[in-house]
Design an enzyme around this catalytic site. Structure first.
Site, PDB file in Angstrom:
ATOM      1  N   LEU A  26      10.514  -7.513  -5.850  1.00  0.00           N
ATOM      2  CA  LEU A  26      11.588  -6.693  -5.283  1.00  0.00           C
ATOM      3  C   LEU A  26      11.193  -6.187  -3.896  1.00  0.00           C
ATOM      4  O   LEU A  26      10.015  -6.030  -3.584  1.00  0.00           O
ATOM      5  CB  LEU A  26      11.901  -5.500  -6.197  1.00  0.00           C
ATOM      6  CG  LEU A  26      10.863  -4.386  -6.370  1.00  0.00           C
ATOM      7  CD1 LEU A  26      10.893  -3.370  -5.243  1.00  0.00           C
ATOM      8  CD2 LEU A  26      11.100  -3.665  -7.679  1.00  0.00           C
ATOM      9  N   CYS A  75       2.775  -3.035   1.034  1.00  0.00           N
ATOM     10  CA  CYS A  75       2.301  -4.304   0.452  1.00  0.00           C
ATOM     11  C   CYS A  75       1.909  -5.422   1.412  1.00  0.00           C
ATOM     12  O   CYS A  75       0.913  -6.095   1.169  1.00  0.00           O
ATOM     13  CB  CYS A  75       3.326  -4.796  -0.554  1.00  0.00           C
ATOM     14  SG  CYS A  75       3.414  -3.686  -1.967  1.00  0.00           S
ATOM     15  N   THR A 112     -13.447  -7.251  11.360  1.00  0.00           N
ATOM     16  CA  THR A 112     -14.549  -7.743  12.177  1.00  0.00           C
ATOM     17  C   THR A 112     -14.024  -8.803  13.137  1.00  0.00           C
ATOM     18  O   THR A 112     -12.851  -9.146  13.127  1.00  0.00           O
ATOM     19  CB  THR A 112     -15.637  -8.399  11.311  1.00  0.00           C
ATOM     20  OG1 THR A 112     -15.113  -9.627  10.845  1.00  0.00           O
ATOM     21  CG2 THR A 112     -16.061  -7.521  10.160  1.00  0.00           C
ATOM     22  N   ARG A 160       5.052   4.686   3.675  1.00  0.00           N
ATOM     23  CA  ARG A 160       3.663   4.224   3.552  1.00  0.00           C
ATOM     24  C   ARG A 160       3.416   3.144   4.595  1.00  0.00           C
ATOM     25  O   ARG A 160       4.172   2.194   4.721  1.00  0.00           O
ATOM     26  CB  ARG A 160       3.409   3.662   2.138  1.00  0.00           C
ATOM     27  CG  ARG A 160       3.368   4.765   1.088  1.00  0.00           C
ATOM     28  CD  ARG A 160       3.106   4.204  -0.299  1.00  0.00           C
ATOM     29  NE  ARG A 160       4.256   3.493  -0.839  1.00  0.00           N
ATOM     30  CZ  ARG A 160       4.273   2.940  -2.052  1.00  0.00           C
ATOM     31  NH1 ARG A 160       3.212   3.014  -2.827  1.00  0.00           N
ATOM     32  NH2 ARG A 160       5.353   2.321  -2.478  1.00  0.00           N
ATOM     33  N   ASP A 171       3.476   7.966 -16.881  1.00  0.00           N
ATOM     34  CA  ASP A 171       2.672   8.127 -15.665  1.00  0.00           C
ATOM     35  C   ASP A 171       1.797   9.369 -15.848  1.00  0.00           C
ATOM     36  O   ASP A 171       2.151  10.297 -16.584  1.00  0.00           O
ATOM     37  CB  ASP A 171       3.618   8.316 -14.463  1.00  0.00           C
ATOM     38  CG  ASP A 171       2.960   7.955 -13.133  1.00  0.00           C
ATOM     39  OD1 ASP A 171       3.399   6.985 -12.494  1.00  0.00           O
ATOM     40  OD2 ASP A 171       2.010   8.661 -12.727  1.00  0.00           O
ATOM     41  N   VAL A 189       7.963   0.327  -8.293  1.00  0.00           N
ATOM     42  CA  VAL A 189       8.181  -0.859  -9.127  1.00  0.00           C
ATOM     43  C   VAL A 189       8.518  -0.446 -10.563  1.00  0.00           C
ATOM     44  O   VAL A 189       9.521  -0.878 -11.126  1.00  0.00           O
ATOM     45  CB  VAL A 189       6.929  -1.771  -9.099  1.00  0.00           C
ATOM     46  CG1 VAL A 189       7.012  -2.844 -10.163  1.00  0.00           C
ATOM     47  CG2 VAL A 189       6.801  -2.411  -7.726  1.00  0.00           C
ATOM     48  N   VAL A 203       0.877   0.005 -12.116  1.00  0.00           N
ATOM     49  CA  VAL A 203       0.213   1.080 -11.357  1.00  0.00           C
ATOM     50  C   VAL A 203      -0.176   0.565  -9.967  1.00  0.00           C
ATOM     51  O   VAL A 203      -0.103  -0.639  -9.698  1.00  0.00           O
ATOM     52  CB  VAL A 203      -1.039   1.603 -12.107  1.00  0.00           C
ATOM     53  CG1 VAL A 203      -0.645   2.238 -13.420  1.00  0.00           C
ATOM     54  CG2 VAL A 203      -2.035   0.462 -12.348  1.00  0.00           C
TER      55      VAL A 203
END
Ligand code: NAD
Ligand code: UGA
Length: 478
Positions: free
Chosen positions: A175, A287, A105, A355, A41, A20, A95
């Site tokens: 995005l 995400c 559960t 990811r 960073d 991002v 971040v």
């Protein structure tokens, strides 16, 4: 060109040089030549990669050209976070906000999902407060649970030097990876949330930046809480559509219908629309899962159990879809000792990001069943693929000596699709990279043993043609 009020913001910085922070800052620098944009960073390796346009740390179509044009003109990447904070009038916090813990559960009312780990956001807030000697606007760009900007404001106030004031705005990012440049340059909307009674001036400053390239009617202002919830809700609604079409794909397979035809038929209704109705082996990425988990967590915290149940089901359907696909492969062919070509590894086409990719889960199930894998992805680095597939395999080796041959020697990463396919008993399509449609399948078949199978997890290939060539085709949703 839209009307720009007299420039007041000349220096901004973005903390977090990720998927991002990097592209967002590049687009701002391109559209606002009079503003100096510094991206900072703690990860020195990442910053160094951003400073080498030929080897950027992320792959995004069109990004390299923008970085080449703006780098060291009005776009800077640095590890000197304090200097960038000190000289900026407006600071984006972009971040990472990973899930805090995963608790899955039954529906007994216990909490499910996962809260977001806000430690990086809060660390930034503290640092900004300690370093700043002048008042600043702080823009929350990371995806966060409702109420976070309020907490950020509290921290800023607690650690602020005397006379220094902060205004906090929520400005969630929408995005998508693979189309980040287009999405940022032509956003459907820009959301700016603020505590209206105090932050209207700050809001105008942020609007001033966006108005350089975004039509005014696409900039929507609202309260901080609404802005934060809009972000989670948007991802939840998109993921829900994917889970909905995937649930119907299971039905298609049992009935003999074709999910692509059903999606087309449903999507032709303008009230429904065709986007996000592509059946797949499940959604992945950093995400959707995280933000849905966060929403479920929030609903459970507020004792809205039926609402939490509703959104939790979207996650469960996604897991079902991925595991259903892996099981379909395992029940069709005996993979023990066989070599399987895996095409694609990224969580979606157009990105090198793996990811939370559903490909990992399918590959791990194949490895556990004794398969050897040759993997090809156009953008995911080989060491990344190996580390994601072999970590677990090595762990399971320690726990179970029967799986002793599951390890590095069972996974090879190839640099071309045909190389991965050569000699494989079956091909599994895991990511919808368009180039897979253009593989010379006739040539590929010649290198494979008899009864070669293709398992199309993205329902993207021309199945009729492949069957004519002699492939046994098994497709998601068909
Ligand atoms: P990322 O992991 O790619 O990048 C985050 C960066 O922040 C890393 O480079 C990390 O080193 C840096 N960082 C962490 N703590 C820091 C600190 N204290 N000081 C300085 N730098 C620090 O993450 P991302 O994908 O860019 O996502 C960032 C946020 O944006 C998340 O909240 C995510 O949910 C949200 N988001 C992501 C996308 C996407 O497509 N990836 C889209 C919209 C929103
Ligand atoms: C998503 C949202 O689309 C962005 O608006 C949001 O900003 C971003 O999450 C975020 O918050 O990080 P992204 O995850 O990059 O973007 O990619 P999507 O195009 O949304 O795809 C997500 C997953 O759903 C991928 O695995 C994709 O293959 C899958 N998908 C998508 C389907 O299986 N079918 C579809 O029809 C669409």
């Amino acid at each position: 060109m839209p009307q720009i009020p007299s420039p007041q913001i000349t220096h901004i910085c973005c903390i977090g040089a990720g998927y991002v922070g990097g592209p967002t800052s590049a687009i701002i620098s391109q559209n606002c030549p009079s503003i100096k944009v510094t991206v900072v960073d703690t990860d020195a390796k990442r910053i160094s990669a951003w400073n080498s346009p030929a080897a950027l740390p992320i792959y995004e179509p069109g990004l390299e050209a923008i970085i080449r044009n703006q780098l060291n003109i009005n776009l800077f990447f640095s590890t000197d976070i304090d200097k960038a904070i000190a000289e900026s009038q407006l600071i984006f916090i972009a971040v990472n906000t990973p899930p805090l813990e995963i608790i899955d559960t039954d529906c007994s009312g216990r909490r499910r999902g996962a809260g977001a780990d806000l430690s990086a956001v809060m660390e930034c807030a503290q640092r900004i407060a300690r370093v700043s000697t002048s008042s600043k606007i702080i823009v929350e760009k990371s995806t966060v649970p409702c109420g976070t900007s309020h907490e950020v404001g509290d921290i800023l106030q607690k650690y602020a030097r005397s006379g220094v004031q902060f205004q906090v705005l929520s400005n969630p990012e929408f995005l998508s990876e693979g189309t980040a440049v287009r999405d940022l340059q032509h956003p459907d909307r820009v959301i700016i949330g603020s505590a209206l009674q105090t932050a209207s001036e700050a809001q105008e400053h942020l609007k001033y930046i966006y108005k350089h390239w975004v039509p005014a009617d696409r900039i929507i202002t609202m309260s901080q809480w609404s802005a934060e919830l809009t972000k989670l809700a948007s991802n939840a609604l998109l993921a829900q559509r994917v889970s909905s079409i995937n649930s119907l794909s299971a039905l298609c397979e049992s009935l003999g219908a074709d999910i692509k035809e059903v999606a087309r038929g449903c999507g032709a209704d303008s009230r429904i629309g065709g986007d996000f109705l592509r059946a797949s082996l499940g959604f992945g990425g950093s995400c959707f899962h995280k933000d849905l988990s966060s929403l479920v967590w929030l609903c459970d915290s507020l004792r809205l159990t039926p609402v939490a149940d509703y959104w939790h089901q979207v996650l469960l359907m996604n897991e079902f879809q991925t595991s259903r696909f892996a099981q379909r492969i395992l029940s069709t062919i005996n993979v023990r000792g066989a070599r399987i070509a895996c095409l694609g590894f990224a969580f979606k086409e157009g990105t090198g990001d793996a990811r939370n990719t559903p490909a990992t889960r399918v590959c791990r199930e194949l490895l556990t069943a004794g398969a050897r894998l040759s993997v090809y992805d156009p953008k995911v680095p080989a060491d990344h693929i190996l580390s994601m597939l072999t970590e677990e395999a090595v762990e399971s080796t320690a726990a179970n000596s029967a799986r002793v041959d599951v390890g590095y020697n069972c996974v090879s990463v190839c640099s071309r699709a045909l190389e991965a396919i050569e000699g494989a008993q079956a091909v599994v399509v895991l990511t919808a990279w368009p180039e897979f449609r253009c593989i010379n399948w006739e040539q590929a078949l010649q290198t494979m043993p008899a009864l070669a199978h293709i398992f199309d997890g993205q329902a993207m290939l021309d199945h009729e043609y492949l069957q004519k060539l002699g492939f046994q085709v098994v497709s998601m949703g068909k």
